[in-house]
Design an enzyme around this catalytic site. Structure first.
Site, PDB file in Angstrom:
ATOM      1  N   ARG A   1      -2.484  -3.717   1.160  1.00  0.00           N
ATOM      2  CA  ARG A   1      -2.042  -5.083   0.859  1.00  0.00           C
ATOM      3  C   ARG A   1      -2.507  -6.081   1.909  1.00  0.00           C
ATOM      4  O   ARG A   1      -2.863  -7.209   1.573  1.00  0.00           O
ATOM      5  CB  ARG A   1      -0.536  -5.111   0.681  1.00  0.00           C
ATOM      6  CG  ARG A   1      -0.111  -4.435  -0.623  1.00  0.00           C
ATOM      7  CD  ARG A   1       1.379  -4.399  -0.769  1.00  0.00           C
ATOM      8  NE  ARG A   1       1.783  -3.915  -2.085  1.00  0.00           N
ATOM      9  CZ  ARG A   1       2.932  -3.306  -2.312  1.00  0.00           C
ATOM     10  NH1 ARG A   1       3.791  -3.103  -1.319  1.00  0.00           N
ATOM     11  NH2 ARG A   1       3.239  -2.904  -3.539  1.00  0.00           N
TER      12      ARG A   1
ATOM     13  N   PHE B   1      11.914 -13.533 -12.079  1.00  0.00           N
ATOM     14  CA  PHE B   1      10.477 -13.257 -11.987  1.00  0.00           C
ATOM     15  C   PHE B   1       9.947 -12.374 -13.120  1.00  0.00           C
ATOM     16  O   PHE B   1       8.740 -12.178 -13.244  1.00  0.00           O
ATOM     17  CB  PHE B   1      10.141 -12.606 -10.635  1.00  0.00           C
ATOM     18  CG  PHE B   1      10.781 -11.256 -10.418  1.00  0.00           C
ATOM     19  CD1 PHE B   1      10.184 -10.100 -10.891  1.00  0.00           C
ATOM     20  CD2 PHE B   1      11.984 -11.150  -9.729  1.00  0.00           C
ATOM     21  CE1 PHE B   1      10.764  -8.855 -10.691  1.00  0.00           C
ATOM     22  CE2 PHE B   1      12.574  -9.906  -9.524  1.00  0.00           C
ATOM     23  CZ  PHE B   1      11.958  -8.757 -10.006  1.00  0.00           C
TER      24      PHE B   1
ATOM     25  N   HIS C   1       0.937  -0.812  -6.597  1.00  0.00           N
ATOM     26  CA  HIS C   1       2.354  -0.461  -6.731  1.00  0.00           C
ATOM     27  C   HIS C   1       2.486   1.008  -6.380  1.00  0.00           C
ATOM     28  O   HIS C   1       1.594   1.808  -6.674  1.00  0.00           O
ATOM     29  CB  HIS C   1       2.836  -0.676  -8.175  1.00  0.00           C
ATOM     30  CG  HIS C   1       4.112   0.050  -8.492  1.00  0.00           C
ATOM     31  ND1 HIS C   1       5.348  -0.474  -8.198  1.00  0.00           N
ATOM     32  CD2 HIS C   1       4.340   1.283  -9.044  1.00  0.00           C
ATOM     33  CE1 HIS C   1       6.285   0.398  -8.573  1.00  0.00           C
ATOM     34  NE2 HIS C   1       5.699   1.466  -9.085  1.00  0.00           N
TER      35      HIS C   1
END
Length: 141
Positions: free
Chosen positions: A104, A59, A117
């Site tokens: 989120r 990723f 984050h």
């Protein structure tokens, strides 16, 4: 309880959707203080440096592409058990698994475009804070 610092990023997807103020409101409402903040647009070299621990993972290229796609807000948060409290406020990485009322759950678009984050340990917090902020730019209050 221990007073500690953690590092936070408001990611490109949330900045683009003008969610900075809403996320800051939630951070402060949770009793955390913002003691340093700035907007930056990461270049490839900066993204590679910040996410060096993920280099070589499948990723990694997509992560760098996303994190360099637009400006981000980086900030240092301070408070009692700041790392755990901010992680709880963010919610799980996968927004489908995040508890209702978390950042989120409310704002993330996907696993990658998950709005925020936060540091996951004191060691990560120290490294991430130092990557973006010299001590002279941090203003405890």
């Amino acid at each position: 309880m221990a007073l500690e610092r953690t590092f936070s990023i408001i990611k490109p997807d949330a900045v683009e959707r003008n969610l900075i103020g809403e996320i800051y409101h939630r951070i402060e409402k949770a009793g955390l203080r913002i003691i340093a903040a700035k907007m930056v647009h990461l270049n490839d070299e900066q993204a590679s440096g910040f996410y060096a621990e993920h280099e070589g993972k499948e990723f990694f290229p997509a992560l760098k592409e996303f994190m360099t796609s637009g400006p981000i807000m980086v900030q240092v948060l301070e408070g009692e058990n700041a790392i755990a409290r901010y992680r709880e406020l963010m919610g799980k990485t996968n927004p489908e698994e995040a508890a209702c009322g978390t950042i989120r759950a409310d704002y993330a678009l996907s696993m990658r475009h998950n709005s925020v984050h936060g540091s996951d340990s004191p060691a990560s917090a120290a490294r991430e804070i130092a990557f973006f902020f010299p001590e002279s730019e941090i203003c405890p209050r």
